[in-house]
Design a protein around this motif. Sequence first.
Motif, PDB file in Angstrom:
ATOM      1  N   GLU A  76      -9.560  12.051   4.975  1.00  0.00           N
ATOM      2  CA  GLU A  76      -9.432  10.898   5.868  1.00  0.00           C
ATOM      3  C   GLU A  76      -7.996  10.395   5.911  1.00  0.00           C
ATOM      4  OE1 GLU A  76     -10.777   6.205   5.910  1.00  0.00           O
ATOM      5  OE2 GLU A  76     -12.095   7.670   4.954  1.00  0.00           O
ATOM      6  N   CYS A  77      -7.370  10.271   4.731  1.00  0.00           N
ATOM      7  CA  CYS A  77      -5.986   9.797   4.683  1.00  0.00           C
ATOM      8  C   CYS A  77      -5.038  10.786   5.360  1.00  0.00           C
ATOM      9  CB  CYS A  77      -5.561   9.568   3.232  1.00  0.00           C
ATOM     10  SG  CYS A  77      -6.324   8.130   2.452  1.00  0.00           S
ATOM     11  N   ALA A  78      -5.212  12.062   5.076  1.00  0.00           N
ATOM     12  CA  ALA A  78      -4.340  13.075   5.675  1.00  0.00           C
ATOM     13  C   ALA A  78      -4.480  13.077   7.191  1.00  0.00           C
ATOM     14  CB  ALA A  78      -4.667  14.443   5.098  1.00  0.00           C
ATOM     15  N   ALA A  80      -5.345  10.621   9.098  1.00  0.00           N
ATOM     16  CA  ALA A  80      -4.742   9.406   9.645  1.00  0.00           C
ATOM     17  C   ALA A  80      -3.227   9.555   9.750  1.00  0.00           C
ATOM     18  CB  ALA A  80      -5.101   8.208   8.774  1.00  0.00           C
ATOM     19  N   VAL A  81      -2.619  10.177   8.747  1.00  0.00           N
ATOM     20  CA  VAL A  81      -1.167  10.407   8.784  1.00  0.00           C
ATOM     21  C   VAL A  81      -0.811  11.355   9.925  1.00  0.00           C
ATOM     22  CG1 VAL A  81       0.791  11.364   7.518  1.00  0.00           C
ATOM     23  CG2 VAL A  81      -0.889   9.963   6.313  1.00  0.00           C
ATOM     24  N   LEU A  82      -1.555  12.421  10.047  1.00  0.00           N
ATOM     25  CA  LEU A  82      -1.249  13.436  11.060  1.00  0.00           C
ATOM     26  C   LEU A  82      -1.518  12.946  12.475  1.00  0.00           C
ATOM     27  CD1 LEU A  82      -2.765  16.467   9.135  1.00  0.00           C
ATOM     28  CD2 LEU A  82      -0.329  16.100   9.606  1.00  0.00           C
ATOM     29  N   ALA A  83      -2.491  12.065  12.632  1.00  0.00           N
ATOM     30  CA  ALA A  83      -2.823  11.568  13.967  1.00  0.00           C
ATOM     31  C   ALA A  83      -1.706  10.718  14.553  1.00  0.00           C
ATOM     32  CB  ALA A  83      -4.126  10.761  13.904  1.00  0.00           C
ATOM     33  N   ASP A  84      -0.990  10.019  13.726  1.00  0.00           N
ATOM     34  CA  ASP A  84       0.116   9.169  14.190  1.00  0.00           C
ATOM     35  C   ASP A  84       1.202   9.196  13.123  1.00  0.00           C
ATOM     36  OD1 ASP A  84       1.689   7.394  15.543  1.00  0.00           O
ATOM     37  OD2 ASP A  84       0.404   5.637  15.202  1.00  0.00           O
ATOM     38  N   PRO A  85       2.035  10.248  13.107  1.00  0.00           N
ATOM     39  CA  PRO A  85       2.967  10.471  11.996  1.00  0.00           C
ATOM     40  C   PRO A  85       3.898   9.287  11.737  1.00  0.00           C
ATOM     41  CG  PRO A  85       2.825  12.423  13.357  1.00  0.00           C
ATOM     42  CD  PRO A  85       2.080  11.343  14.077  1.00  0.00           C
ATOM     43  N   PRO A  86       3.954   8.811  10.500  1.00  0.00           N
ATOM     44  CA  PRO A  86       4.856   7.721  10.138  1.00  0.00           C
ATOM     45  C   PRO A  86       6.260   8.244   9.860  1.00  0.00           C
ATOM     46  CG  PRO A  86       3.632   8.411   8.224  1.00  0.00           C
ATOM     47  CD  PRO A  86       3.167   9.285   9.359  1.00  0.00           C
ATOM     48  N   PRO A  95      -1.547  11.075  -9.039  1.00  0.00           N
ATOM     49  CA  PRO A  95      -1.218  12.371  -8.433  1.00  0.00           C
ATOM     50  C   PRO A  95      -2.419  13.207  -8.026  1.00  0.00           C
ATOM     51  CG  PRO A  95      -0.777  12.392 -10.799  1.00  0.00           C
ATOM     52  CD  PRO A  95      -1.060  10.969 -10.419  1.00  0.00           C
ATOM     53  N   ASP A  96      -3.537  13.093  -8.753  1.00  0.00           N
ATOM     54  CA  ASP A  96      -4.704  13.909  -8.403  1.00  0.00           C
ATOM     55  C   ASP A  96      -5.177  13.627  -6.987  1.00  0.00           C
ATOM     56  OD1 ASP A  96      -4.730  15.178 -10.830  1.00  0.00           O
ATOM     57  OD2 ASP A  96      -6.137  13.781 -11.749  1.00  0.00           O
ATOM     58  N   PHE A  97      -5.044  12.401  -6.548  1.00  0.00           N
ATOM     59  CA  PHE A  97      -5.418  12.055  -5.175  1.00  0.00           C
ATOM     60  C   PHE A  97      -4.227  12.196  -4.231  1.00  0.00           C
ATOM     61  CE2 PHE A  97      -6.193   9.346  -1.547  1.00  0.00           C
ATOM     62  CZ  PHE A  97      -7.525   9.549  -1.259  1.00  0.00           C
ATOM     63  N   CYS A  98      -3.124  11.547  -4.592  1.00  0.00           N
ATOM     64  CA  CYS A  98      -1.994  11.433  -3.672  1.00  0.00           C
ATOM     65  C   CYS A  98      -1.384  12.789  -3.301  1.00  0.00           C
ATOM     66  CB  CYS A  98      -0.919  10.539  -4.291  1.00  0.00           C
ATOM     67  SG  CYS A  98      -1.373   8.783  -4.319  1.00  0.00           S
ATOM     68  N   LEU A  99      -1.213  13.658  -4.265  1.00  0.00           N
ATOM     69  CA  LEU A  99      -0.564  14.932  -3.968  1.00  0.00           C
ATOM     70  C   LEU A  99      -1.470  15.850  -3.159  1.00  0.00           C
ATOM     71  CD1 LEU A  99       1.438  15.642  -7.246  1.00  0.00           C
ATOM     72  CD2 LEU A  99       2.112  14.386  -5.196  1.00  0.00           C
ATOM     73  N   ARG A 100      -2.752  15.658  -3.262  1.00  0.00           N
ATOM     74  CA  ARG A 100      -3.667  16.416  -2.410  1.00  0.00           C
ATOM     75  C   ARG A 100      -3.556  15.962  -0.955  1.00  0.00           C
ATOM     76  NH1 ARG A 100      -6.017  16.959  -7.398  1.00  0.00           N
ATOM     77  NH2 ARG A 100      -7.175  18.895  -7.769  1.00  0.00           N
ATOM     78  N   VAL A 101      -3.383  14.673  -0.750  1.00  0.00           N
ATOM     79  CA  VAL A 101      -3.140  14.177   0.600  1.00  0.00           C
ATOM     80  C   VAL A 101      -1.830  14.759   1.131  1.00  0.00           C
ATOM     81  CG1 VAL A 101      -2.680  12.138   2.005  1.00  0.00           C
ATOM     82  CG2 VAL A 101      -4.430  12.044   0.216  1.00  0.00           C
ATOM     83  N   ALA A 107       1.001  20.863   5.047  1.00  0.00           N
ATOM     84  CA  ALA A 107       0.498  22.125   5.590  1.00  0.00           C
ATOM     85  C   ALA A 107       0.379  22.067   7.102  1.00  0.00           C
ATOM     86  CB  ALA A 107      -0.846  22.458   4.961  1.00  0.00           C
ATOM     87  N   ALA A 108       0.029  20.885   7.619  1.00  0.00           N
ATOM     88  CA  ALA A 108      -0.164  20.743   9.055  1.00  0.00           C
ATOM     89  C   ALA A 108       1.105  20.316   9.792  1.00  0.00           C
ATOM     90  CB  ALA A 108      -1.277  19.729   9.325  1.00  0.00           C
ATOM     91  N   ASN A 109       1.956  19.554   9.115  1.00  0.00           N
ATOM     92  CA  ASN A 109       3.180  19.057   9.753  1.00  0.00           C
ATOM     93  C   ASN A 109       4.277  18.925   8.710  1.00  0.00           C
ATOM     94  OD1 ASN A 109       5.216  17.744  11.127  1.00  0.00           O
ATOM     95  ND2 ASN A 109       3.873  16.228  12.099  1.00  0.00           N
ATOM     96  N   PRO A 110       5.033  19.993   8.463  1.00  0.00           N
ATOM     97  CA  PRO A 110       6.065  19.978   7.408  1.00  0.00           C
ATOM     98  C   PRO A 110       7.187  18.978   7.656  1.00  0.00           C
ATOM     99  CG  PRO A 110       5.540  22.226   8.085  1.00  0.00           C
ATOM    100  CD  PRO A 110       4.906  21.317   9.084  1.00  0.00           C
TER     101      PRO A 110
END
Length: 385
Positions: A76-78, A80-86, A95-101, A107-110
Amino acid sequence: MRIFTIAGEPSGDNLGAAVMAGLKELTGGDVSFEGVGGPAMQAEGLSSRFPMSELSVMGLAEILPKYFHLKRRIRECAEAVLADPPDVLLTIDSPDFCLRVARLVKAANPSIRTVHYVAPTVWAWRPKRATKMAEVIDHVLALFPFEPPLMQAAGMECDFVGHPVTTQPQASLDEILAFRQESGIGDAPIALILPGSRAGEVTRLAPIFGPVIEKLRARHPELVFVLPAAAGVADLVEEKVRDWPANIVVLDPRDSTPENFAVTKRAAFAAADVALAASGTVSLELAAANTPMVIAYDMAWLTRVIMQRMLLTDTVTLVNLVSETRVVPEFIGADCDPDKIAPALASVYEAPEAQYEAMELSMQRLGREGEPPGLRAARAILARL
């Protein structure tokens, strides 16, 4: 400027709030925030997508039942970021959560810039974590001055921004005197007992700390022992201290508001002549209060064996590491034994002078006399955009 930011636990929420305040100050308010955070970040203007408490889980037993839910929140977080890039994806600790996001986002938008606040402890163990992290993180904000070279060697930009312990308020003389009077301690010297904030820590350390207190009291009957209990383990602490041989002044957070308990706790830290503490950032809190200490910690047998094989440093005490000394005695794993700890604690109480210089040096190196860490972190983010 738009920042998507994620924090997963209270300490990260506080870091996030400070950097948000810094970004607002440096941009003149021309910045907006979205993402996930707690009450401190929400007070700075974040509308959290879901309660941060959903991410505040620790340990395999706690994570497994929530595994699929957490995976959904990561996606969900990823998305949201990709839908409207900040302009920046700012992840804070967890890190277990954040780095996975961050991995899904990259991977989708380097091209989306990723900043992670709090470097992994690669100086202590598992150094390959930095290399893996560099695959998805562009810029690291570090709490310790020795961390930037390690992050840079792995391929990330890194700035030391100071440690939040340097901005924590310290007790005034009036607060210390009020604490002594209200607790019935008077002018007696104080030994602070800090067996940790988690149930597992208290359960393992209480049977060790109790005999230490007995031995120290036999040598110094004038001491009063004070234990500030963490909110989540107050019941357990009360249960464990009943078996201890000396009367303990337990400071119970349930007896007051969080704000008043914070005042009481910092007064106890400042009033103490010596402390016996579990390993962790509490050593820096003690150093900030100028309280000499001994560090002791034990863990489950398997964890102990693994850590002994993987540990990269001869000390885990942050005061020793930051000051580049070894003046704080520590007893970890098999060495966490009352017969070893008690003489060291007595020696520190009787001759604490060796620690004062190291504690002051640690606070200076962590940024006590510089800009607040949140402002430094904000400045570092903007400087590298």
